[in-house]
Design a protein around this motif. Structure first.
Motif, PDB file in Angstrom:
ATOM      1  N   SER A  85       1.119  14.025  -4.738  1.00 50.70           N
ATOM      2  CA  SER A  85       0.862  14.174  -3.301  1.00 50.70           C
ATOM      3  C   SER A  85       0.733  12.813  -2.619  1.00 50.70           C
ATOM      4  O   SER A  85       1.274  12.615  -1.522  1.00 50.70           O
ATOM      5  CB  SER A  85      -0.370  15.030  -3.050  1.00 50.70           C
ATOM      6  OG  SER A  85      -1.514  14.447  -3.626  1.00 50.70           O
ATOM      7  N   ARG A  89       3.221  11.082   0.272  1.00 48.94           N
ATOM      8  CA  ARG A  89       2.748  10.510   1.542  1.00 48.94           C
ATOM      9  C   ARG A  89       3.179   9.050   1.692  1.00 48.94           C
ATOM     10  O   ARG A  89       3.584   8.626   2.777  1.00 48.94           O
ATOM     11  CB  ARG A  89       1.226  10.626   1.637  1.00 48.94           C
ATOM     12  CG  ARG A  89       0.750  12.026   1.950  1.00 48.94           C
ATOM     13  CD  ARG A  89      -0.717  12.059   2.354  1.00 48.94           C
ATOM     14  NE  ARG A  89      -1.623  11.534   1.347  1.00 48.94           N
ATOM     15  CZ  ARG A  89      -2.190  12.257   0.378  1.00 48.94           C
ATOM     16  NH1 ARG A  89      -1.928  13.560   0.287  1.00 48.94           N
ATOM     17  NH2 ARG A  89      -3.012  11.715  -0.479  1.00 48.94           N
ATOM     18  N   GLU A  93       5.687   7.798   4.624  1.00 48.52           N
ATOM     19  CA  GLU A  93       5.234   6.750   5.547  1.00 48.52           C
ATOM     20  C   GLU A  93       6.209   5.570   5.530  1.00 48.52           C
ATOM     21  O   GLU A  93       6.523   5.004   6.572  1.00 48.52           O
ATOM     22  CB  GLU A  93       3.831   6.280   5.150  1.00 48.52           C
ATOM     23  CG  GLU A  93       3.213   5.315   6.110  1.00 48.52           C
ATOM     24  CD  GLU A  93       2.855   5.927   7.447  1.00 48.52           C
ATOM     25  OE1 GLU A  93       2.858   5.182   8.455  1.00 48.52           O
ATOM     26  OE2 GLU A  93       2.584   7.147   7.505  1.00 48.52           O
TER      27      GLU A  93
END
Length: 127
Positions: A85, A89, A93
């Motif tokens: 996870s 992210r 990003e």
């Protein structure tokens, strides 16, 4: 032989094994005589010279850092303490905002606390 004598013999045997193991234990000198960037892999063995570039997991095993701006999500997820996870992210990003230019930008990603930032700094670099 009584119990004390048997324990003494066992202790001396363990001491002898310890001395033998210490003499055969690898030293702290590098196993390869080349710069980390020159390490290649031939049939699963790290060598200096010709061969394939190490994969991301192999680079981690060799103690080399991954480039946080190019590493894949699946490879980043294999870094201890990161997981799938957080890797997702970080990659999202990076794709949305471009390359990470500082560790402060990395720290701003949700889920990157002080401990995970320290882990990322130890296992990755910003090129």
């Amino acid at each position: 032989m009584n119990r004390t004598g048997a324990l003494a013999v066992a202790a001396l045997g363990l001491l002898g094994l310890g001395v033998l193991a210490r003499g055969r234990w690898p030293g702290s000198a590098p196993a390869l005589d080349c710069e980390p960037g020159a390490v290649r892999v031939v049939e699963g063995v790290a060598v200096c010279g010709d061969g394939a570039l190490p994969s991301a997991p192999q680079r981690l095993l060799l103690g080399q850092k991954l480039d946080l701006n190019t590493v894949s999500e699946s490879d980043l997820a294999r870094v201890p303490g990161v997981g799938s996870s957080l890797a997702r992210r970080l990659v999202r990003e990076r794709e949305a905002g471009g390359r990470f230019r500082s560790w402060e930008q990395v720290a701003d990603v949700p889920g990157v606390g002080a401990a995970r930032l320290e882990t990322l700094q130890a296992t990755t670099e910003l090129r």
